[in-house]
Structure formats: C-alpha cells, structure tokens
Motif scaffolding. Structure first.
Motif, PDB file in Angstrom:
ATOM      1  N   THR A  50      31.771  43.029  46.044  1.00 27.80           N
ATOM      2  CA  THR A  50      32.332  42.891  44.703  1.00 27.80           C
ATOM      3  C   THR A  50      31.452  41.962  43.869  1.00 27.80           C
ATOM      4  N   SER A  52      32.898  40.829  38.341  1.00 29.33           N
ATOM      5  CA  SER A  52      34.238  41.385  38.535  1.00 29.33           C
ATOM      6  C   SER A  52      35.253  40.262  38.777  1.00 29.33           C
ATOM      7  N   SER A  71      20.991  44.427  35.645  1.00 27.44           N
ATOM      8  CA  SER A  71      21.651  44.637  36.934  1.00 27.44           C
ATOM      9  C   SER A  71      20.736  44.101  38.038  1.00 27.44           C
ATOM     10  N   GLY A 123      24.476  51.016  38.004  1.00 33.23           N
ATOM     11  CA  GLY A 123      25.080  50.984  39.323  1.00 33.23           C
ATOM     12  C   GLY A 123      26.420  50.272  39.259  1.00 33.23           C
ATOM     13  N   LYS A 124      26.940  49.886  40.418  1.00 34.46           N
ATOM     14  CA  LYS A 124      28.244  49.234  40.483  1.00 34.46           C
ATOM     15  C   LYS A 124      28.300  47.982  39.614  1.00 34.46           C
ATOM     16  N   THR A 125      27.271  47.149  39.708  1.00 33.83           N
ATOM     17  CA  THR A 125      27.272  45.905  38.940  1.00 33.83           C
ATOM     18  C   THR A 125      27.083  46.175  37.458  1.00 33.83           C
ATOM     19  N   GLN A 147      28.027  48.760  35.730  1.00 35.52           N
ATOM     20  CA  GLN A 147      29.298  49.236  35.182  1.00 35.52           C
ATOM     21  C   GLN A 147      30.261  48.069  34.975  1.00 35.52           C
ATOM     22  N   ALA A 148      30.310  47.156  35.955  1.00 36.12           N
ATOM     23  CA  ALA A 148      31.191  45.996  35.832  1.00 36.12           C
ATOM     24  C   ALA A 148      30.762  45.107  34.667  1.00 36.12           C
ATOM     25  N   ILE A 162      30.423  58.485  35.169  1.00 36.67           N
ATOM     26  CA  ILE A 162      30.236  57.112  34.679  1.00 36.67           C
ATOM     27  C   ILE A 162      29.939  57.074  33.178  1.00 36.67           C
TER      28      ILE A 162
END
Length: 461
Positions: A146, A150, A76, A15-17, A19-20, A46
């Motif tokens: 965010t 990040s 995550s 997910g977003k985290t 990937q970060a 992704i």
C-alpha cells in the motif's frame, strides 16, 4: 509546495502508486494531469475511471511543453527523475517530487523507514509484526504494498507508519523525515539506472538526510560503504552486525542474537526463534528488533512478532522434495548479493537456476560461492550468454529457453541430497511481468516435474 489546491500538478506514471497520487491530489482540489507512455489499451479501465473523477489523462509520448506548464510534477516510484521531459521542466523552474516526499507533507504519524538492496520487505514486515504484537497499531506499506500516499488519503489513525522505501523513491526525497531510519546493505543493483555503486548508495543514504539528534539510524556495521556514507549523519546510531558489545546495537554470537538498547537493556534471541533460513535473516531479525524497539515495541512484542512471522512468497520458499532433492523458490533474488546469501542458506551441493534481464552489475561476485557450493548452473533468459561467459567454466552449465526446460534440466542434474534453487540474480521482465509470476511458474514446473517422474506427490510439502 505544500499548498496544492488549484495548482496544476502532473502525475507521471499510472501504476498503483500513480493512480493513488492522482486520486489524492484530485480530492484536495488540485488540477491533475496524469501521464503515462502506455497506450490506452494497455491500461484497462484506469484512464476512464480517472477521467470520470475529473483527472485529465494524457497517454503516449510525453509532451515537454505540458510538463513545463505544470506547477508541480510528481513521479511514481518507477519513473526515473532523469527522464528528459522531467529534466527539461526542472531546468525551467518546475519543482519535481516523488510519492513518499509528497505523502510526508501530510503525514504526522511517526515513521519508521527501511531501505537497502536486499531484505527490505522482510525487515519492514517484521517491524510491523513486532509493533503490532506490542499492542500498537502499525500501518505497513510503502514500496512493498500500500503506497504511503494511500495512508495519507485515509484517516491516518495508526500509531506508527512502517514503510519500505526504494532508492528510486529516495531520489526525489527532500523533506522526508523518518524518526527511525534503517539501511540494511548496499550491494550492486540497479546499475542500469545509476552510474556506479557509490551513486546508488548515496541515494539509499538520503533516508537519513533530514534526521536530527533526536532520531535513530539503524545501520549495518559490516557494510563499509554504509559506514562511510553515514559517517556524518545527525541521528543516533544503532549498529547491527556488530562484532562485539555496544550501548545500542546487535550482534550474533554462538547461534544467538544479542540485541541491546539503552532503554530496554540486553535481550538474547536464539537462532531457532527465527522462522527464516540463513544467517542473513538473523541479521534482518536483529535490524528489525532494533528499529521496532526504537519505535516503541516491547521486548515481549519483539519476540512474539518474530516467532509468529510468516515470510512472503518467493523468498527462499520451500516448494517440495522430490526423489530426495529439495526445491526452493527465491525468485525475489534479483541481484548477485541476494543469490550469494540464498546459496549459503540452503543445503549443498546446489543446482542453481540463474538468469533473466541483466541489471548491469556483473556476475563475478558469484565465483566463490559457485566454486564452493554449486554442482551445476541452469541458465534462462536474456542474460544467459553473459552469465555463461563469466561462470560457465566453473561448473557444468546448461542454457534453456523456458522455465519448464530449466526445471527439467535441473532435475536431471540433481542427485538425492542436493538442492535445486531458483535464485536468478536478474530482473524478470524478459519473460514475465514480475518476479512473483516467475516464481509461480517455477513452482508449477517443479510440481509437474515431480509428478511426471513417478506419478507421485512430493515426498514432503
């Protein structure tokens, strides 16, 4: 393990985290493998982007051997630390951590961390607004937007980090050390993941585990479980929801909020200064004020930040008034306690739309508020039958199979002066990708229903 260069690190979840995390670790010289159970077709571009950057991507069912060959596993936020492959690796001696723990190894900016069952996002954002209004540069992120990792990947130039932290993130925290920690409330939620309420509460209370006597813990005096779980913490305590004056604390008296700290003295805030409905939001405002003052905000900044605050969507959001009936979107209310607070905050009688994916907590705590303030129930989603068994005998109830049908039924049941409230007490994943999508669908259906009724726009939007 704070040295990550050349280490074999497995990131679980894309997910977003996730990937970060993969990007952060890869940029610092780790040999990163990112794993996710989703098929490649479900992840868009992704996997290709990560592979181009040099990250190995493994999709589908997890290979326990791959986990056990790692130097470190990083989860995550949505990945349970009880996952079989993770537990096996941990038993084999592989360290397991999470995103906030990893980020905290690299962040030297002072941290204000906020957790609790309900109100986390509102309080986190309020603290950030109060600090910014005081002339400080606050980074606001964590579980609400965010990721902390990040921030660690950037210039880290904020004066203060204000982070919303979930129990899932705290499950894997070890050295995470916020200078100011906030625990708002502990009520039944995520009992599909935790064995009982106490276990869930213990995860929340880990936010204070590494605090020292120099740190501040902002606690809800009205929550007995919080007071029990934090009895022996090292940090200095500032209590909100007090019943009386205190050296450091906050209480509500005659529609006014009283906030007092040793450094700033006492300040009085009128209820009209809070641009959010309900007593629970007055409690949220006092918790935010205590935390912001502890983190360096001024009295003037606290007041300005509160006055100028605009709430996020889907949190008791007024949608419109049609034929004298008010419609509110509270799709973010994914547990029973949040629904109790929402029903108490709006005008009644209420036609209450409940349902979604059950989270394991039961619905019996809704009985008093349904008896006192609810005119009818409209049920939607997988949990409809379970809710009807527990609450259906109290008031008229209608089961529906879509948001359009639910809103139409609610409109038929409501009379002028009533409120139609979407406050589901359940997760959204049976019919929607997330609570925001559910709330947007509700708002669409409300506006269409209002227009169909007489071809007019809302009385007041």
């Amino acid at each position: 393990m704070k040295t990550i260069r050349d280490k074999h690190i497995t990131v679980v979840g894309l997910g977003k985290t996730g990937q970060a995390l993969a990007g952060f670790l890869n940029a610092r010289g780790a040999k990163v493998t990112a794993v996710d159970r989703s098929p490649e077709s479900a992840l868009g571009d992704i996997p290709a982007r990560l592979r181009r950057a040099g990250v190995e991507v493994v999709l589908g069912e997890h290979d326990p051997a791959a986990f056990e060959s790692s130097d470190l596993i990083v989860l995550s936020p949505g990945v349970p630390h009880t996952l079989e492959s993770v537990v096996r690796a941990q038993n084999a001696g592989v360290p397991v951590t999470g995103e906030i723990e990893l980020a905290s190894w690299f962040i030297h900016t002072p941290i204000v961390a906020v957790t609790g069952t309900n109100g986390k996002t509102t309080v986190t954002r309020l603290i950030g607004e109060m600090l910014n209004a005081s002339g400080l540069n606050a980074f606001v992120g964590g579980n609400l937007g965010t990721p902390l990792i990040s921030y660690a990947h950037g210039p880290m130039d904020a004066d203060v980090v204000v982070a919303e932290i979930s129990s899932f993130q705290l499950d894997t925290a070890d050295m995470f050390h916020p200078g100011v920690g906030v625990l708002l409330n502990i009520t039944a939620d995520h009992l599909d993941r935790y064995p009982n309420l106490r276990a869930y509460g213990r995860s929340k209370a880990k936010i204070f585990a590494r605090q020292t006597r120099a740190d501040i813990a902002v606690l809800n005096r009205g929550d007995d479980l919080i007071m029990e779980l934090t009895r022996d913490i090292a940090a200095a305590k500032c209590l909100f929801n007090q019943e009386e004056d205190a050296a450091c604390g906050a209480w509500i008296e005659n529609a006014q909020m009283r906030v007092k700290t040793p450094e700033h003295g006492e300040m009085t805030i009128a209820a009209t200064e809070v641009p959010l409905p309900g007593r629970h939001n007055m409690e949220n405002a006092t918790a935010a004020a205590l935390a912001a003052l502890a983190a360096g905000a001024s009295r003037e900044g606290v007041l300005r930040g509160l006055r100028e605050f605009v709430a996020d969507p889907h949190r008791l959001q007024f949608v419109g008034r049609f034929h004298g009936v008010d419609y509110y979107d509270d799709s973010k209310a994914t547990n029973v306690d949040a629904v109790v607070r929402a029903v108490a905050a709006v005008s009644f009688p209420v036609v209450l739309i409940l349902g979604g994916r059950d989270k394991g907590g039961g619905y019996e705590d809704l009985v008093p508020v349904v008896k006192d303030r609810v005119r009818a129930l409209v049920l939607l989603g997988e949990a409809s039958a379970a809710i009807e068994r527990e609450l259906g005998g109290l008031v008229q109830s209608v089961r529906t199979d879509s948001m359009d049908a639910a809103v139409a039924a609610a409109a038929d049941l409501a009379e002028a002066g009533n409120t139609v409230l979407l406050s589901p007490a359940c997760a959204s994943f049976d019919l929607y990708d997330n609570y925001a999508q559910r709330g947007e669908d509700f708002q669409r259906a409300v506006k269409q229903t209002g227009k169909r009724a007489d071809g007019s726009q809302a009385d007041n939007t």
